[in-house]
Structure formats: structure tokens, C-alpha cells
Design a protein around this motif. Structure first.
Motif, PDB file in Angstrom:
ATOM      1  N   GLN A 127       1.554   3.112   8.114  1.00  0.00           N
ATOM      2  CA  GLN A 127       0.225   3.413   8.654  1.00  0.00           C
ATOM      3  C   GLN A 127       0.039   4.917   8.833  1.00  0.00           C
ATOM      4  O   GLN A 127      -1.007   5.476   8.487  1.00  0.00           O
ATOM      5  N   ASP A 128       1.065   5.584   9.341  1.00  0.00           N
ATOM      6  CA  ASP A 128       0.977   7.031   9.544  1.00  0.00           C
ATOM      7  C   ASP A 128       0.846   7.782   8.224  1.00  0.00           C
ATOM      8  O   ASP A 128       0.035   8.708   8.101  1.00  0.00           O
ATOM      9  N   ARG A 129       1.629   7.391   7.240  1.00  0.00           N
ATOM     10  CA  ARG A 129       1.618   8.110   5.961  1.00  0.00           C
ATOM     11  C   ARG A 129       0.296   7.896   5.225  1.00  0.00           C
ATOM     12  O   ARG A 129      -0.236   8.831   4.617  1.00  0.00           O
ATOM     13  N   LEU A 130      -0.238   6.688   5.273  1.00  0.00           N
ATOM     14  CA  LEU A 130      -1.538   6.437   4.634  1.00  0.00           C
ATOM     15  C   LEU A 130      -2.639   7.261   5.304  1.00  0.00           C
ATOM     16  O   LEU A 130      -3.484   7.853   4.631  1.00  0.00           O
TER      17      LEU A 130
ATOM     18  N   PRO B  51       0.784  -1.229   0.000  1.00  0.00           N
ATOM     19  CA  PRO B  51       0.000   0.000   0.000  1.00  0.00           C
ATOM     20  C   PRO B  51       0.819   1.285   0.000  1.00  0.00           C
ATOM     21  O   PRO B  51       0.269   2.368  -0.208  1.00  0.00           O
ATOM     22  N   ALA B  52       2.128   1.188   0.216  1.00  0.00           N
ATOM     23  CA  ALA B  52       2.972   2.378   0.053  1.00  0.00           C
ATOM     24  C   ALA B  52       2.815   2.952  -1.347  1.00  0.00           C
ATOM     25  O   ALA B  52       2.897   4.170  -1.547  1.00  0.00           O
ATOM     26  N   ALA B  53       2.555   2.087  -2.321  1.00  0.00           N
ATOM     27  CA  ALA B  53       2.381   2.544  -3.702  1.00  0.00           C
ATOM     28  C   ALA B  53       1.172   3.457  -3.850  1.00  0.00           C
ATOM     29  O   ALA B  53       1.140   4.306  -4.753  1.00  0.00           O
ATOM     30  N   LEU B  54       0.175   3.290  -2.992  1.00  0.00           N
ATOM     31  CA  LEU B  54      -1.021   4.133  -3.075  1.00  0.00           C
ATOM     32  C   LEU B  54      -0.690   5.599  -2.830  1.00  0.00           C
ATOM     33  O   LEU B  54      -1.420   6.490  -3.269  1.00  0.00           O
TER      34      LEU B  54
ATOM     35  N   LEU C  55      -6.468   8.086   3.866  1.00  0.00           N
ATOM     36  CA  LEU C  55      -6.983   6.721   3.854  1.00  0.00           C
ATOM     37  C   LEU C  55      -7.276   6.284   5.289  1.00  0.00           C
ATOM     38  O   LEU C  55      -6.680   6.795   6.243  1.00  0.00           O
ATOM     39  N   HIS C  56      -8.195   5.336   5.440  1.00  0.00           N
ATOM     40  CA  HIS C  56      -8.597   4.877   6.763  1.00  0.00           C
ATOM     41  C   HIS C  56      -8.059   3.465   6.990  1.00  0.00           C
ATOM     42  O   HIS C  56      -8.591   2.489   6.440  1.00  0.00           O
ATOM     43  N   VAL C  57      -6.976   3.350   7.759  1.00  0.00           N
ATOM     44  CA  VAL C  57      -6.342   2.060   8.000  1.00  0.00           C
ATOM     45  C   VAL C  57      -7.143   1.280   9.037  1.00  0.00           C
ATOM     46  O   VAL C  57      -7.360   1.758  10.158  1.00  0.00           O
TER      47      VAL C  57
END
Length: 231
Positions: free
Chosen positions: A184-187, A142-145, A192-194
Motif C-alpha cells: 500500500q505504501d509503495r503504490l 498490484p506489486a507488478a504495477l 496510485l490512489h489505494v
């Protein structure tokens, strides 16, 4: 038979907060398990990487302590060697998403180094999202998102519920204190909602056409969820 694109990191190092480089790549289970699930269902896999570089497996992901013992480590190595598509990747910036029925992004720390800021990957994800193409993304994938941004600077996936490798898992893995940033922090910062599950346990979150898994144990369940969307 569906055509599925595996977008895999080309990074073999992760630059830590102090500038040192941590050997990494893709996580073996996150390629092998989905590949087996999807090909056994009759689907065809194509691999793409930035610059068409041959992807590097994180050697830690092949260790007995990561795979469940020496026998499983040997089986993982054999399964990985059997994936011939890994030796013939397409250049990511030349991929037409309209030619594929689904995209799959495995993790490992590699995507934190390259795909998180790769404009070709970000554009690919945005086009696939807008076209309604199923997107399956697991662990650090998900880093790619983060690279999928609109012209106004907002993230294309803002407002989506996702699973991803958590701060708790990064801490327990012993790398949180050295990381330049936490996934998690960057998303969360991108809107985005982790949806955090138990550490190391399978956790798959589906929000519209975006399917995400939290960790390596989520790889096969995520592939099963993708099969449901492809059917």
C-alpha cells in the motif's frame, strides 16, 4: 471466446527486511477462482511467468485455515491440479500483449519479490494499458504495477484508483514488521490512489480499464468484473 493471459510470479521465496527468505509463491484462490469463472464463461487461459519457470503455489494458501476447512482445502488442491496451463507457462519476456484480450495478475507474496521489478512485466502492462486492454490485478498482484514506468520515470498507472492488499491486512497476517516494504505504501508513493476496504472482505475497484481486487476474497468478484468488460 476471449484469450486471457495469466501472469504469475516465478518466485518461491520472499526476501524479508533482515535478509531471511520466507517461502511463498502464488496464492491458490487467486488463480483457481478466476480461472474457474473465466473458463466456465468460455474463455481461454494462457499462463506466462518470468523465464517460463513453473509457478510455485504458496502452501499456506492450501491449508484448511486459509481455505475454509479440510474439505475446501482438498477441493482447492484438486482444482489447482486440474489447471494444466500452469505446467506449460510461456516466457514472460516473449509475450505479445496484442495476442490477448485481457491480462490477469494473481497475487501471493511472490510478485513482491520478482514482478515488482520485472522490466518485461512492466513493459507488458504499459503496452496493454496504452492499448486499452482490460487489466485485472488482485491482492499482492498490484506489486507488478510498480514496474510499469514511462521513459521519464513516472509510473504508467499514476493517478489510477486501485485496490490492493492493505497495510492493515499485512499487519494482521503477521508479516508487516518483517516486510522490506509494504505494498500500500509503495503504490501510494508511485502516485496510485489505494481505495482501502474492510480487511479480508471483497473489494473491487474499477478505474477505466484497470480492475483491481484487495485480497483473496476479491478474486472471484474481480473475475466477474472482468467478464463484464469482456462482454
Amino acid at each position: 471466446m476471449a484469450q486471457i493471459l495469466f501472469v504469475i510470479t516465478a518466485a518461491d521465496r520472499w526476501t524479508l527486511a533482515d535478509g531471511t527468505e520466507h517461502p511463498t509463491g502464488f496464492w491458490a484462490e487467486e488463480v483457481v477462482a478466476p480461472y474457474q469463472v473465466l473458463t466456465e464463461a468460455g474463455h481461454r487461459i494462457t499462463v506466462a511467468t518470468p523465464g517460463a519457470a513453473l509457478p510455485t503455489v504458496d502452501q499456506v494458501s492450501l491449508a484448511p485455515e486459509s481455505t475454509g476447512g479440510p474439505d475446501r482445502a482438498t477441493a482447492m488442491r484438486s482444482a489447482l491440479e486440474a489447471i494444466t496451463e500452469l505446467r506449460h507457462p510461456l516466457p514472460l519476456d516473449q509475450v505479445d500483449p496484442d495476442g490477448f484480450d485481457a491480462l490477469f495478475y494473481p497475487g501471493g507474496h511472490g510478485p513482491m519479490e520478482d514482478l515488482a521489478a520485472d522490466p518485461a512485466s512492466g513493459a507488458l502492462l504499459t503496452r496493454a494499458l496504452d492499448a486499452g486492454t482490460p487489466l485485472a490485478v488482485v491482492c499482492h498482484g498490484p506489486a507488478a504495477l510498480l514496474a510499469a514506468t514511462r521513459p521519464d520515470g513516472t509510473n504508467a498507472f499514476a493517478g489510477y484508483r486501485v485496490a490492493a492488499f492493505t497495510n492493515t491486512e499485512e499487519t494482521r497476517a503477521g508479516l508487516a514488521q518483517d516486510a522490506p516494504w509494504l505494498l500500500q505504501d509503495r503504490l501510494t508513493g508511485a502516485g496510485l490512489h489505494v481505495q482501502e476496504g474492510e480487511p479480508w472482505a471483497p473489494n473491487v475497484v474499477t478505474d477505466r480499464t484497470l480492475l483491481t481486487g484487495q485480497n483473496p476474497a476479491s478474486s472471484a468478484p474481480l473475475a466477474d468484473e472482468l467478464l463484464t468488460h469482456l462482454s
